[in-house]
Write an enzyme that holds these catalytic residues in place. Structure first.
Site: not given
Length: 370
Positions: A136, A162, A164, A189, A214, A239, A263, A291
């Site tokens: 990420s 991934k 952001k 994400d 995400e 998420d 998670k 994570g």
């Protein structure tokens, strides 16, 4: 199993570089480590993964410490524990506060597995002897900095990237990455940065062959994600919206997503995460393990969870060296050609370095049965 004491450690560790998302930036990481001691001298470790501020969920490091001290620890001390699965039921009268619950529940799983001399991942029902992991990458100050991180991750063998995104850093960013890396497994994400009014922007992302988007909409939303998923060909991954098995059932019923990020910290521990895994497998929902910028202790619990067969997508459980100058465990969680290999050592599979644990402890509370 009698629990003789619980220690709550307030930790402070500095990450190698800031990790920036749509809701903020973190480099100085304050978090909790929970120690659970049984009557035989075994110690189990769990991590309180909430941030200092309520960015990700309503919980913070301080609220978690308060909940553990005043509400959760007394429930643990109230009677012997035969199996960690009992902890979820014991905590049920306490609403939400899942990250506080998970810190204690994961520590009890660890101490239980050390007590019976079994690896945690096998006691959870895991069968994978190695797990595929992705990485990420937070929002970067420049495009060059982003490409440096992507390139380093690919060289390290990570099987999925991934990145952001947020308003103003989305379509052009993805287009640029795809022009340079047309075939790399890529996902984005949003950390709840968008609303349904942003549908024209989100629909443009369909052109770039993403694994998933995400959590594009609000952290407490399941209904509008269903409306959005009907408009997109790219799978939506939930998420922040998923806090329980019941939330998963709602998302499945409404067709709000095609993927769920599991998670253990967000859903209250490993037992609830396993229930979510099972229903997703039965319902054809893909899952992966996210994570929370954990230390090695939280990371080890995530590795154990990811050994379950339903975790078919690479998770965020990348190597310790991506985040920390030094970590709390030995050996470090390491990635070899895109995989983390499971360990046979009882409990979480890694030794906690007590000297480093003390080094990064700002304060601690020791709780005993009354």
């Amino acid at each position: 199993m009698h629990i003789e004491k619980i220690i709550i450690r307030h930790m402070n560790m500095t990450m190698k570089s800031p990790f920036t998302t749509s809701f903020g930036s973190v480099q100085q990481k304050r978090f909790l480590i929970v120690e659970v001691h049984d009557e035989r001298g075994n110690i189990g470790y769990g991590e309180g993964e909430a941030f200092e501020a309520p960015w990700y969920t309503e919980e913070t490091t301080e609220t978690c410490a308060h909940m553990i001290e005043c509400f959760l620890a007394p429930l643990i001390f109230g009677a012997p524990i035969e199996h960690p699965r009992e902890v979820t039921e014991r905590f049920r009268p306490i609403r939400r506060n899942n990250m506080a619950k998970a810190a204690v529940e994961c520590a009890i799983w660890d101490v239980y597995c050390k007590r019976i001399q079994k690896p945690l991942w096998k006691q959870l029902g895991g069968r994978r002897e190695k797990i595929a992991v992705g990485v990420s990458i937070g929002l970067q100050p420049t495009e060059e900095a982003l490409y440096e991180k992507i390139e380093a991750s690919l060289q390290a063998g990570y099987g999925r990237i991934k990145v952001k995104i947020k308003r103003g850093h989305d379509v052009e960013l993805v287009k640029s990455i795809r022009s340079k890396y047309p075939t790399v497994p890529l996902m984005v994400d949003a950390n709840s940065a968008y609303t349904l009014e942003d549908l024209p922007i989100l629909k443009q992302l369909d052109a770039y062959n993403l694994l998933m988007i995400e959590q594009p909409l609000a952290a407490d939303d399941i209904i509008n994600h269903a409306k959005l998923q009907r408009q997109l060909t790219t799978p939506i991954c939930l998420d922040e919206s998923i806090h329980s098995y019941e939330d998963v059932l709602t998302a499945i019923e409404l067709k709000s997503c095609q993927v769920i990020n599991v998670k253990q910290a967000r859903v209250g521990g490993l037992t609830e995460a396993k229930r979510i895994h099972d229903v997703c497998v039965d319902s054809g929902i893909q899952i992966w393990c996210g994570g929370m910028l954990e230390s090695g202790i939280g990371r080890a619990h995530a590795v154990a969870l990811t050994s379950l067969e339903g975790f078919t997508l690479p998770g965020d459980t990348s190597g310790s060296v991506n985040y920390w100058h030094e970590d709390l465990i030995e050996p470090l969680v390491s990635v070899e050609e895109g995989f983390v290999h499971m360990r046979e050592k009882p409990g979480i599979g890694y030794d906690v370095n007590r000297m480093k644990l003390e080094k990064y402890t700002e304060s601690k509370q020791t709780l005993f049965p009354e």
